[in-house]
Design an enzyme around this catalytic site. Structure first.
Site, PDB file in Angstrom:
ATOM      1  N   SER A   1       0.832  -1.204   0.000  1.00  0.00           N
ATOM      2  CA  SER A   1       0.000   0.000   0.000  1.00  0.00           C
ATOM      3  C   SER A   1       0.869   1.256   0.000  1.00  0.00           C
ATOM      4  O   SER A   1       2.040   1.231   0.385  1.00  0.00           O
ATOM      5  CB  SER A   1      -0.895   0.020   1.235  1.00  0.00           C
ATOM      6  OG  SER A   1      -1.659  -1.152   1.308  1.00  0.00           O
TER       7      SER A   1
HETATM    8  N1  SAH Z   1      -0.139  -4.508   4.108  1.00  0.00           N
HETATM    9  C1  SAH Z   1       0.355  -5.202   2.938  1.00  0.00           C
HETATM   10  C2  SAH Z   1      -0.769  -5.259   1.923  1.00  0.00           C
HETATM   11  C3  SAH Z   1      -0.466  -6.102   0.749  1.00  0.00           C
HETATM   12  S1  SAH Z   1      -1.809  -6.193  -0.415  1.00  0.00           S
HETATM   13  C4  SAH Z   1       1.534  -4.435   2.402  1.00  0.00           C
HETATM   14  O1  SAH Z   1       1.490  -3.217   2.502  1.00  0.00           O
HETATM   15  O2  SAH Z   1       2.462  -5.031   1.859  1.00  0.00           O
HETATM   16  C5  SAH Z   1      -2.888  -7.352   0.373  1.00  0.00           C
HETATM   17  C6  SAH Z   1      -2.300  -8.710   0.654  1.00  0.00           C
HETATM   18  O3  SAH Z   1      -3.383  -9.523   1.084  1.00  0.00           O
HETATM   19  C7  SAH Z   1      -1.687  -9.402  -0.539  1.00  0.00           C
HETATM   20  O4  SAH Z   1      -0.377  -9.774  -0.216  1.00  0.00           O
HETATM   21  C8  SAH Z   1      -2.576 -10.638  -0.766  1.00  0.00           C
HETATM   22  O5  SAH Z   1      -1.851 -11.756  -1.232  1.00  0.00           O
HETATM   23  C9  SAH Z   1      -3.129 -10.838   0.626  1.00  0.00           C
HETATM   24  N2  SAH Z   1      -4.394 -11.582   0.691  1.00  0.00           N
HETATM   25  C10 SAH Z   1      -5.493 -11.470  -0.086  1.00  0.00           C
HETATM   26  N3  SAH Z   1      -6.453 -12.340   0.299  1.00  0.00           N
HETATM   27  C11 SAH Z   1      -5.930 -13.012   1.372  1.00  0.00           C
HETATM   28  C12 SAH Z   1      -6.432 -14.059   2.210  1.00  0.00           C
HETATM   29  N4  SAH Z   1      -7.641 -14.608   2.033  1.00  0.00           N
HETATM   30  N5  SAH Z   1      -5.633 -14.502   3.215  1.00  0.00           N
HETATM   31  C13 SAH Z   1      -4.386 -13.972   3.411  1.00  0.00           C
HETATM   32  N6  SAH Z   1      -3.844 -13.021   2.630  1.00  0.00           N
HETATM   33  C14 SAH Z   1      -4.617 -12.531   1.624  1.00  0.00           C
END
Ligand code: SAH
Length: 237
Positions: A49
């Site tokens: 993000s």
């Molecule tokens: N706070 C993180 C956000 C990454 S984007 C950062 O800033 O790096 C959101 C993340 O959620 C992705 O890595 C995606 O793979 C993960 N995600 C999506 N659905 C998910 C689920 N059901 N369980 C675990 N992770 C999930």
């Protein structure tokens, strides 16, 4: 950082200090503009993000960490969809500065991202990883209890209630997953983007009072990748 402070997005000194301690450059692939205020792709159809988005989340969550200052009971934070691991690390830095006994658990469903973020954290913050104060688990964050049990972070047979003081969800759900509400301790808080996929979502703040009653308030509009199944995430290129 200076821009986030100037724009008033970071107000609390403790949030600024934690964000300064954790270098976003550790978590963003080389060649990407790690310090721009924009989301950056980290592979697997997802992004880390934008810093202003992390700042908004941290400003909501930090008071819960800071008010526990000097309390000697363990404080636990869950970071659902921990992705790059950046926010997991900033949450850990906030806890470390505020209290002696804490744990931050990231749950990420993409195995490669979970492994990659753990590698980065071992390299830059080895003490947190060795002590298991920071743990990154591969699993489904919509219902993390089985993954927590598998890794010994929740007792077998535990119904999975009242485990975490804070829950940060870094991906957008279509509605608030009840297993996450159950994991929240009384007096705790969860921030979660909620809305239809491919639309702007509403950041919701769910607070559980001392008796376990939940109130939900709306914060700003946001745009997150979906909290979904691995199969959907792979298809959705
Ligand atoms: N706070 C993180 C956000 C990454 S984007 C950062 O800033 O790096 C959101 C993340 O959620 C992705 O890595 C995606 O793979 C993960 N995600 C999506 N659905 C998910 C689920 N059901 N369980 C675990 N992770 C999930």
């Amino acid at each position: 950082m200076a821009n986030l402070l100037r724009a008033g997005l970071v107000k609390q000194e403790a949030v600024a200090a934690a964000m300064r301690k954790v270098d976003r450059g550790w978590f963003v692939p080389q060649g990407r503009a790690a310090y721009d205020d924009a989301p950056q792709p980290i592979g697997y159809n997802v992004t880390v993000s934008a810093p202003h988005m992390h700042a908004i989340m941290l400003e909501i969550l930090a008071p819960y960490i800071l008010q526990r200052h000097q309390l000697n009971e363990g404080f636990r934070v869950l970071d659902v969809g921990s992705g790059s691991g950046y926010l997991t690390a900033v949450l850990a830095a906030l806890c470390e500065a505020a209290m002696p006994r804490w744990q931050v658990v990231g749950v990420e469903h993409v195995k490669e991202l979970a492994e990659q973020s753990a590698t980065v954290l071992k390299q830059h913050t080895p003490a947190w990883m060795q002590s298991r104060q920071v743990c990154i688990l591969q699993g489904d964050g919509r219902d993390p209890a089985p993954t927590l049990r598998e890794h010994g972070l929740m007792a077998e047979g535990d119904a999975g209630q009242h485990q975490f003081d804070l829950i940060h969800v870094g991906a957008a759900a279509e509605s608030i997953p009840s297993p996450l509400v159950e994991l929240l301790k009384n007096g705790g808080c969860m921030v979660i983007p909620v809305g239809a996929q491919h639309e702007t979502q509403q950041l919701l703040v769910c607070r559980k009072d001392g008796q376990g009653a939940v109130t939900v308030t709306k914060d700003c509009l946001v745009s997150f990748v979906p909290l979904t199944s691995l199969a959907f995430q792979r298809r959705n290129r």
